[in-house]
Enzyme design. Structure first.
Site, PDB file in Angstrom:
ATOM      1  CB  SER A 128       4.180   1.865   4.260  1.00  0.00           C
ATOM      2  OG  SER A 128       4.328   3.217   4.033  1.00  0.00           O
TER       3      SER A 128
ATOM      4  NE  ARG B  72      -3.352   2.338   2.803  1.00  0.00           N
ATOM      5  CZ  ARG B  72      -3.748   2.931   3.918  1.00  0.00           C
ATOM      6  NH1 ARG B  72      -3.333   2.469   5.083  1.00  0.00           N
ATOM      7  NH2 ARG B  72      -4.566   3.957   3.881  1.00  0.00           N
ATOM      8  CG  HIS B  73      -0.861   4.909  -0.683  1.00  0.00           C
ATOM      9  ND1 HIS B  73      -0.992   5.647   0.472  1.00  0.00           N
ATOM     10  CD2 HIS B  73      -2.097   4.466  -0.990  1.00  0.00           C
ATOM     11  CE1 HIS B  73      -2.257   5.654   0.834  1.00  0.00           C
ATOM     12  NE2 HIS B  73      -2.960   4.942  -0.035  1.00  0.00           N
ATOM     13  N   GLY B  74       2.564   4.908   0.939  1.00  0.00           N
ATOM     14  CA  GLY B  74       2.953   5.441   2.252  1.00  0.00           C
ATOM     15  C   GLY B  74       1.935   6.429   2.806  1.00  0.00           C
TER      16      GLY B  74
END
Ligand SMILES: *[C@@H]1O[C@H](CO)[C@@H](O)[C@H](O)[C@H]1NC(C)=O
Ligand SMILES: *[C@@H]1O[C@H](CO)[C@@H](O)[C@H](O)[C@H]1NC(C)=O
Ligand SMILES: *[C@@H]1O[C@H](CO)[C@@H](O)[C@H](O)[C@H]1NC(C)=O
Length: 484
Positions: A393, A72-74
């Protein structure tokens, strides 16, 4: 004499004032001074609060041959939709301060009140939903840990045919991929293709009308909605409103926004006390966490079968890649001329729902009982905890190991947030590839999302029936005119 009396008197006065202060701010709980605040905030939890820093264990007699990762994105900034409500916290803050200073009805301790007084929303439209500084730090850390944990996979340096990168169309996943790749190889000359609209692999739900229809339907989130009306939540509203000095109950929407701000503050600045978190007790934060867990349970978890189904493209991708690799290694063992074409690393950057759907398809963190609005108490020990499963993240890492010696079969190690996954049928994270293939192979082979279009059919049927109704109305007016 009089002089001394005055002195005594003023001393008494000071003591009295001090006692008053003690009375007002005295033995009250103070979030600001809490050495062990509650920091599990569902999908807005900071990665640092969850991940396992231990180095991965070696697998004796084996060496890593491929790593497959879904991240997953930060940590991000609020989205455009969230920004409006968050700005409404400014007048709320002023009201709370007024409740404390002019009406003395507020019950926050002095430092918590002062922190709130100094709070300001430090984010704007231009940076909506992009990574924050902490988010970039998270991804940097993830990249450098990947490199140090599996050096043999990256020793040769970057080659386009050996490493696969993919992200969704959002700026935050793109930036996450770039920072990660840069750290992994020490330079930025890495081919990262642009995101695809409605990516059917790493964002399967956005290409699925049937799923979208369910999520727009009130029934989709029934349990979540019912929990919002539950006794626990009503009691929370009452307690928070009283603590902040209101003579009426705040709305749950306001509480949601305060909670969001608390969670954002705490994920942006890990070591700072967020004044909005100070508005809640630990118990209340747990209630709000359960509310979020319920929401994601039905939006991307075991709550609806469709969520599980939508996890299969990713399972298929992983299984297909591991199969190809296993075959190549097998062939290599039989003949001396080793073919060596499979990638060493596959890295996907996407969103909470994609990760949760994948976990659900794999059968990770499944509770025996379905989570509902009635069992907050009994579900306290639940497996489904999005704070653990999908903080900012979050990452599921599967490492395929090639093992030597005559009997040794390939192995697969599974990590979630750097922690070995206690997967059924495996030895604390370490699975025989054969076992995993038997288990996941059929899921991969039967993966079929054609049901997603049924919804689209439904939608066009709807349009068709609306046209029919219109026609009917048209003709009936026409005929009634004729008859007149
Ligand atoms: C979206 O789904 C349709 C039908 O299931 C499929 O044909 C199409 O390739 C998918 N689009 C993407 C970008 O994956
Ligand atoms: C609200 O306060 C009451 C009384 O102190 C307490 O019993 C109750 O558990 C609190 N509710 C929540 C949700 O924390
Ligand atoms: C606030 O909500 C609680 C719980 O539903 C209720 O008992 C109480 O009367 C409400 N207070 C006010 C001022 O409306």
């Amino acid at each position: 004499m009089f002089c001394i009396n005055l002195k005594k008197y003023s001393l008494l006065l000071v003591l009295f004032a001090f006692a008053q202060l003690q009375f007002i701010y005295g033995d009250r709980y103070c979030y600001n001074n809490d050495q062990d605040p509650y920091i599990r905030f569902a999908t807005k939890t900071a990665y640092n609060f969850v991940f396992d820093e231990k180095d991965p264990e070696e697998v004796p007699g084996c060496e890593p041959a491929q790593v497959w990762m879904l991240a997953r994105h930060g940590t991000r900034n609020p989205s455009k939709d969230e920004l409006g409500p968050l700005q409404e916290l400014n007048p709320l803050r002023d009201q709370i301060i007024k409740n404390h200073e002019t009406r003395t009805d507020g019950r926050l301790c002095y430092p918590d009140k002062e922190n709130l007084k100094n709070w300001q929303l430090r984010t704007g439209k231009t940076i909506a939903a992009t990574l924050t500084k902490q988010g970039r730090t998270d991804m940097s850390l993830l990249g450098s840990r990947m490199r140090t944990n599996f050096p043999s996979l990256f020793r040769e340096g970057y080659r386009e045919d050996r490493y696969v990168f993919r992200h969704t169309q959002k700026e935050r996943t793109k930036e996450s991929a770039e920072i990660f790749a840069n750290k992994l190889f020490g330079h930025d000359k890495i081919v990262i293709p642009p995101g695809i609209k409605n990516d059917g692999l790493i964002r399967s739900y956005s290409n699925c009308t049937t799923w979208e229809d369910l999520m727009e339907n009130k029934d989709g989130f029934k349990e979540y909605e019912l929990f919002r009306e539950s006794e626990e939540v009503q009691s929370l509203l009452k307690n928070v409103s009283y603590r902040l000095g209101f003579k009426y109950n705040l709305t749950l929407d306001k509480i949601d926004t305060m909670y969001d701000m608390c969670r954002y503050d705490k994920s942006w600045n890990l070591n700072e006390a967020s004044p909005w978190c100070a508005c809640f007790s630990k118990e209340e934060l747990k209630v709000l966490e359960y509310m979020q867990d319920l929401r994601y349970y039905y939006e991307a978890g075991y709550g609806h079968d469709i969520n599980i189904k939508l996890g299969c493209p990713l399972v298929k991708d992983m299984v297909d890649r591991f199969r190809a690799l296993a075959k190549e290694l097998e062939d290599g063992k039989r003949s001396s001329g080793t073919r060596n074409e499979q990638p060493r690393g596959i890295f996907y950057f996407t969103h909470t729902k994609a990760l949760l759907m994948l976990l659900a398809r794999l059968g990770i963190a499944e509770d025996e009982q379905k989570l509902t609005h009635t069992d907050y108490r009994s579900a306290r020990e639940r497996e489904w905890q999005t704070s653990q499963l999908s903080p900012f993240s979050a990452n599921l890492v599967m490492v395929f190991y090639n093992c030597h010696g005559s009997q040794r079969e390939p192995q697969v190690m599974m990590y979630l947030q750097g922690r070995k996954v206690n997967y059924k049928g495996c030895r604390v994270g370490l699975c025989n590839w054969k076992y995993l293939e038997d288990k996941l192979g059929p899921i991969a082979d039967k993966c079929d999302l054609s049901f997603c279009e049924d919804g689209a059919g439904g939608a066009s049927n709807l349009v068709f029936s609306q046209i029919l109704v219109l026609l009917a109305v048209f003709f009936s007016t026409l005929s009634s005119r004729f008859l007149r």
